[in-house]
Write a protein that holds these residues in place. Structure first.
Motif, PDB file in Angstrom:
ATOM      1  N   GLU A   4       0.815  -1.215   0.000  1.00  0.00           N
ATOM      2  CA  GLU A   4       0.000   0.000   0.000  1.00  0.00           C
ATOM      3  C   GLU A   4       0.847   1.263   0.000  1.00  0.00           C
ATOM      4  O   GLU A   4       0.548   2.230  -0.709  1.00  0.00           O
ATOM      5  N   GLU A   8       0.763   4.076  -2.902  1.00  0.00           N
ATOM      6  CA  GLU A   8       0.377   5.452  -2.557  1.00  0.00           C
ATOM      7  C   GLU A   8       1.363   6.456  -3.151  1.00  0.00           C
ATOM      8  O   GLU A   8       0.958   7.460  -3.750  1.00  0.00           O
ATOM      9  N   ARG A  12       0.751   9.127  -6.300  1.00  0.00           N
ATOM     10  CA  ARG A  12       0.969  10.562  -6.124  1.00  0.00           C
ATOM     11  C   ARG A  12       1.933  11.107  -7.168  1.00  0.00           C
ATOM     12  O   ARG A  12       1.685  12.152  -7.778  1.00  0.00           O
TER      13      ARG A  12
END
Length: 195
Positions: A4, A8, A12
């Protein structure tokens, strides 16, 4: 592994890259990161060998480094990334930390033309994604750091064929290498060292 935290940060960075391109920022101010599918390809290469030692020439803000380091940590490998832009080096450190990959990735700041000249390590995989006019020189500096079976993956050989077409031709003509142009995203020249 792809977890995760990694996803993430990758998401981004992808959004930031898209916004920079949409705003028309000059190339020098953008991250100039690889496409997601190229990142997945790099992950697969780095994850395929126990204890892999990866050299990345042109780390930018760490997008491709994250793919490589996430793959390398699968079987206990490491990535050494070279980057000269101080702002990008700062972003690289922040992004690698956010992805929790510091244990598997190291940044060497400075011009790769100088830092490679003094390198003594041996690498299994070299990812070349730097200034296009420097590819031939950078390959020459990286080549002694590879043993038979080592791979060099050079990005942008199709998107910048006017500059890098000669690079691909030279690799494919070299009898100490087996090299192929892979038409993935912006084009990758994948060369394995034979001798």
């Amino acid at each position: 592994m792809l977890d995760e935290k990694v996803f993430e940060v990758l998401s981004r960075l992808e959004a930031e890259n898209d916004a920079e391109r949409a705003a028309g920022l000059p190339a020098a101010q953008r991250s100039r990161q690889v496409e997601t599918t190229t990142g997945r390809f790099l992950f697969a290469l780095a994850a395929s060998q126990a204890g892999i030692e990866v050299l990345e020439i042109g780390g930018s803000r760490g997008y491709s480094t994250i793919w490589l380091a996430a793959g390398a940590r699968m079987l206990g490998g490491r990535v050494t990334s070279l980057e000269k832009d101080p702002l990008k080096c700062s972003a690289w450190r922040s992004n690698i930390a956010a992805a929790e990959l510091e244990e598997w990735a190291e940044l060497v700041e400075g011009d790769a033309l100088e830092t490679l000249d003094s390198a003594a390590d041996v690498f299994d995989l070299v990812f070349l994604d730097a200034e296009k006019d420097d590819y031939e020189t950078l390959f020459g500096l990286a080549r002694p750091l590879l043993e038979p079976g080592g791979l060099v993956v050079a990005d942008n050989v199709l998107s910048h064929v006017e500059t890098l077409g000669a690079y691909s031709v030279a690799r494919q003509a070299d009898p100490t290498l087996a090299s192929v142009t892979v038409p993935l995203d912006r084009g990758l020249e994948v060369s394995v060292v034979l001798a």
